[in-house]
Scaffold this active site. Structure first.
Site, PDB file in Angstrom:
ATOM      1  CD  GLU A  95      -1.431  -0.145   3.642  1.00  0.00           C
ATOM      2  OE1 GLU A  95      -2.198   0.823   3.696  1.00  0.00           O
ATOM      3  OE2 GLU A  95      -1.467  -1.103   4.437  1.00  0.00           O
TER       4      GLU A  95
ATOM      5  CB  CYS B 218      -2.387  -4.317   6.460  1.00  0.00           C
ATOM      6  SG  CYS B 218      -2.000  -2.659   6.996  1.00  0.00           S
TER       7      CYS B 218
ATOM      8  CG  HIS C  78      -2.450  -6.472  10.404  1.00  0.00           C
ATOM      9  ND1 HIS C  78      -1.254  -6.141   9.791  1.00  0.00           N
ATOM     10  CD2 HIS C  78      -3.064  -5.295  10.698  1.00  0.00           C
ATOM     11  CE1 HIS C  78      -1.176  -4.822   9.707  1.00  0.00           C
ATOM     12  NE2 HIS C  78      -2.256  -4.294  10.251  1.00  0.00           N
TER      13      HIS C  78
HETATM   14  N1  CAA Z   1       2.377   2.905  30.789  1.00  0.00           N
HETATM   15  C1  CAA Z   1       1.718   1.784  30.324  1.00  0.00           C
HETATM   16  N2  CAA Z   1       0.630   1.886  29.497  1.00  0.00           N
HETATM   17  C2  CAA Z   1       0.221   3.100  29.129  1.00  0.00           C
HETATM   18  C3  CAA Z   1       0.855   4.277  29.579  1.00  0.00           C
HETATM   19  C4  CAA Z   1       1.974   4.141  30.455  1.00  0.00           C
HETATM   20  N3  CAA Z   1       2.636   5.201  30.917  1.00  0.00           N
HETATM   21  N4  CAA Z   1       0.201   5.331  29.044  1.00  0.00           N
HETATM   22  C5  CAA Z   1      -0.809   4.844  28.269  1.00  0.00           C
HETATM   23  N5  CAA Z   1      -0.793   3.495  28.317  1.00  0.00           N
HETATM   24  C6  CAA Z   1      -1.687   2.561  27.635  1.00  0.00           C
HETATM   25  C7  CAA Z   1      -3.139   2.995  27.601  1.00  0.00           C
HETATM   26  O1  CAA Z   1      -3.817   2.681  28.802  1.00  0.00           O
HETATM   27  C8  CAA Z   1      -3.651   2.216  26.411  1.00  0.00           C
HETATM   28  O2  CAA Z   1      -3.899   0.888  26.811  1.00  0.00           O
HETATM   29  P1  CAA Z   1      -5.255   0.140  26.351  1.00  0.00           P
HETATM   30  O3  CAA Z   1      -5.159  -0.014  24.844  1.00  0.00           O
HETATM   31  O4  CAA Z   1      -5.196  -1.153  27.071  1.00  0.00           O
HETATM   32  O5  CAA Z   1      -6.402   1.015  26.733  1.00  0.00           O
HETATM   33  C9  CAA Z   1      -2.437   2.182  25.474  1.00  0.00           C
HETATM   34  O6  CAA Z   1      -1.307   2.541  26.269  1.00  0.00           O
HETATM   35  C10 CAA Z   1      -2.506   3.168  24.309  1.00  0.00           C
HETATM   36  O7  CAA Z   1      -2.785   4.421  24.856  1.00  0.00           O
HETATM   37  P2  CAA Z   1      -3.867   5.389  24.186  1.00  0.00           P
HETATM   38  O8  CAA Z   1      -5.123   4.601  23.937  1.00  0.00           O
HETATM   39  O9  CAA Z   1      -3.966   6.637  24.948  1.00  0.00           O
HETATM   40  O10 CAA Z   1      -3.064   5.652  22.815  1.00  0.00           O
HETATM   41  P3  CAA Z   1      -3.391   6.598  21.631  1.00  0.00           P
HETATM   42  O11 CAA Z   1      -4.826   6.940  21.572  1.00  0.00           O
HETATM   43  O12 CAA Z   1      -2.423   7.719  21.665  1.00  0.00           O
HETATM   44  O13 CAA Z   1      -3.001   5.673  20.384  1.00  0.00           O
HETATM   45  C11 CAA Z   1      -3.808   4.146  18.722  1.00  0.00           C
HETATM   46  C12 CAA Z   1      -3.436   4.321  20.204  1.00  0.00           C
HETATM   47  C13 CAA Z   1      -5.141   4.833  18.477  1.00  0.00           C
HETATM   48  C14 CAA Z   1      -3.932   2.682  18.401  1.00  0.00           C
HETATM   49  C15 CAA Z   1      -2.688   4.796  17.862  1.00  0.00           C
HETATM   50  O14 CAA Z   1      -1.471   4.150  18.060  1.00  0.00           O
HETATM   51  C16 CAA Z   1      -3.009   4.817  16.375  1.00  0.00           C
HETATM   52  O15 CAA Z   1      -3.772   5.675  15.896  1.00  0.00           O
HETATM   53  N6  CAA Z   1      -2.363   3.892  15.583  1.00  0.00           N
HETATM   54  C17 CAA Z   1      -2.543   3.813  14.149  1.00  0.00           C
HETATM   55  C18 CAA Z   1      -3.798   3.046  13.785  1.00  0.00           C
HETATM   56  C19 CAA Z   1      -3.664   1.574  14.073  1.00  0.00           C
HETATM   57  O16 CAA Z   1      -2.585   1.028  14.173  1.00  0.00           O
HETATM   58  N7  CAA Z   1      -4.810   0.888  14.179  1.00  0.00           N
HETATM   59  C20 CAA Z   1      -4.823  -0.531  14.406  1.00  0.00           C
HETATM   60  C21 CAA Z   1      -6.017  -1.195  13.775  1.00  0.00           C
HETATM   61  S1  CAA Z   1      -6.086  -0.791  12.024  1.00  0.00           S
HETATM   62  C22 CAA Z   1      -4.917  -1.813  11.297  1.00  0.00           C
HETATM   63  O17 CAA Z   1      -4.511  -2.767  11.874  1.00  0.00           O
HETATM   64  C23 CAA Z   1      -4.401  -1.445   9.943  1.00  0.00           C
HETATM   65  C24 CAA Z   1      -3.065  -0.814  10.081  1.00  0.00           C
HETATM   66  O18 CAA Z   1      -2.031  -1.496   9.989  1.00  0.00           O
HETATM   67  C25 CAA Z   1      -2.990   0.617  10.333  1.00  0.00           C
END
Ligand code: CAA
Length: 388
Positions: free
Chosen positions: A79, A111, A233
């Site tokens: 992609e 993906c 994945h």
């Molecule tokens: N110590 C330990 N854990 C901590 C922490 C700390 N100090 N601070 C935060 N965390 C934990 C949170 O509690 C959370 O845990 P849970 O998932 O168990 O709730 C985790 O860390 C992540 O924290 P946030 O939810 O606050 O993180 P975020 O909102 O900033 O980002 C995300 C998370 C939305 C997945 C982001 O990484 C993102 O947008 N990623 C890109 C999209 C993606 O990868 N999607 C996956 C599905 S789509 C797919 O698979 C296709 C692809 O390849 C993209």
């Protein structure tokens, strides 16, 4: 006759950013990344590396024991396309010196497309069992700076040789699928970075997992508790943990959380340190499982869940072939990862902000990669590749 993976090898760039450097700049705890999303480092490509050079580098070791003349078809999943018309695989065909009667095509569905390629490869081999199909999956994950996705960037390529009576993993005929038109992650043609609705994307991933698994069971597939390992994945490695919980729930599993974690742990090592490699990630996860499992996996059943945003998903399975260890590239993979160079945050920004020339002039690319192939120049809009 069984059909499946006869050989598999992966490649990633020789540069990485430790996610602690990113966390320090963002003034947050590194454990949000190390523990919260389960990632330690992300691979960063140099200016003279792209999906072509990475895929060719991943494929090179396969020809130590396979004859190029047997390659009937090359399927290139990505992609991170470099051209709207010409398939990236045609450049790889040239770099590797594959036979002129080998057909080449590029496949896209976020993906997921490497899995479509793998299933198509099995179908081609079923028709002509003497032939082999080369499946390449290669991607560079890029999000906007300071976006939620930034810490989940990465890069990598995997090369899979599909043939009859394979030496590594026999692919089972049952497969469950799920498609739904959603906007969880996408990249319009005019953008270099992906757009993502992060939290929604994880929800859709888990929904698609459940639906594809239920369809797989309906097609006569093996239940979760009868599978020995799972390869998911891996947009980030913690996603596999969430997926295991989801599958355990919807299959009514009696396995305890420790046993469930052990089913996925060996598949996560490489991705934790490479980052998201989109199409390649599930199969880099498979190489991680084969390279790291301490027990002999011969005869063990592996479940695979492939997800591509947008979305298309597939659940299928395979059995590890007795004697597989003799044919792995474990040493090479680990030496490559150890030899990478860490970038400071400032160096990462410089790499990130490099823009490929698009003015039609003659441009030599900076020499940065230590891989076997490089993008030497872009001359009059033509990409010129060479062996290094
Ligand atoms: N110590 C330990 N854990 C901590 C922490 C700390 N100090 N601070 C935060 N965390 C934990 C949170 O509690 C959370 O845990 P849970 O998932 O168990 O709730 C985790 O860390 C992540 O924290 P946030 O939810 O606050 O993180 P975020 O909102 O900033 O980002 C995300 C998370 C939305 C997945 C982001 O990484 C993102 O947008 N990623 C890109 C999209 C993606 O990868 N999607 C996956 C599905 S789509 C797919 O698979 C296709 C692809 O390849 C993209």
């Amino acid at each position: 006759m069984s059909i499946g993976i006869d050989d598999i090898s992966f490649y990633t760039s020789n540069f990485y950013l430790d996610l602690k450097s990113l966390a320090d700049v963002q003034n947050i705890e590194a454990d949000k990344y190390y523990q919260g999303i389960g990632q330690e480092r992300m691979g960063i490509v140099g200016a003279d590396e792209d999906v072509v050079t990475m895929a060719a580098a991943a494929a090179l070791p396969l020809f130590e024991r396979s004859n190029k003349a047997s390659i009937d078809t090359l399927l290139f999943a990505t992609e991170t396309g470099i051209d709207q018309s010409k398939a990236a695989g045609v450049f790889v065909h040239g770099l590797l010196g594959l036979p002129s009667r080998c057909r080449v095509v590029e496949l896209k569905q976020a993906c997921y497309s490497a899995t479509a390629a793998l299933q198509m490869a099995c179908a081609i081999v079923a028709r002509e069992p003497g032939r082999k199909v080369l499946v390449l999956a290669s991607d560079i994950a890029r999000y906007d700076l300071a976006s939620s996705g930034e810490a989940t960037q990465g890069c990598g390529a995997v090369a899979i040789l599909v043939g009859a009576n394979p030496k590594l993993v026999e692919i089972h005929p049952q497969s469950g699928r799920y498609t739904e038109d959603v906007m969880d992650f996408w990249r319009p043609n005019y953008r270099a970075t992906a757009l993502v609705d992060g939290k929604y994307s994880t929800k859709i991933y888990l929904k698609a997992l459940k639906q594809a698994y239920l369809d797989y069971l309906e097609q006569g597939g093996t239940g979760f508790d009868q599978l020995d390992h799972l390869c998911y994945h891996l947009p980030f490695s913690r996603m596999a943990e969430k997926a295991q919980t989801q599958l355990a729930r919807c299959s009514g599993s009696t396995r305890d959380p420790v046993a469930r974690a052990a089913m996925i742990a060996p598949s996560l090592h490489y991705n934790r340190t490479i980052g998201n490699s989109y199409t390649a990630s599930i199969y880099i996860g498979l190489t991680s499982l084969l390279d790291h499992a301490t027990e002999d996996l011969s005869g063990k059943k592996i479940g695979f869940f492939s997800y591509g945003s947008g979305c298309v998903a597939e659940f299928f399975s395979g059995s590890v072939v007795a004697g597989y260890r003799e044919y792995l590239h474990t040493q090479r993979h680990q030496t490559m990862l150890k030899a990478r160079t860490e970038l400071s945050y400032t160096q990462y920004l410089k790499f990130y902000n490099f823009e490929c020339p698009a003015d039609g002039g003659d441009h030599r690319m900076p020499e940065q990669t230590t891989g076997p192939y490089r993008l030497a120049s872009i001359d009059q809009h033509k990409r010129i590749y060479c062996a290094r």
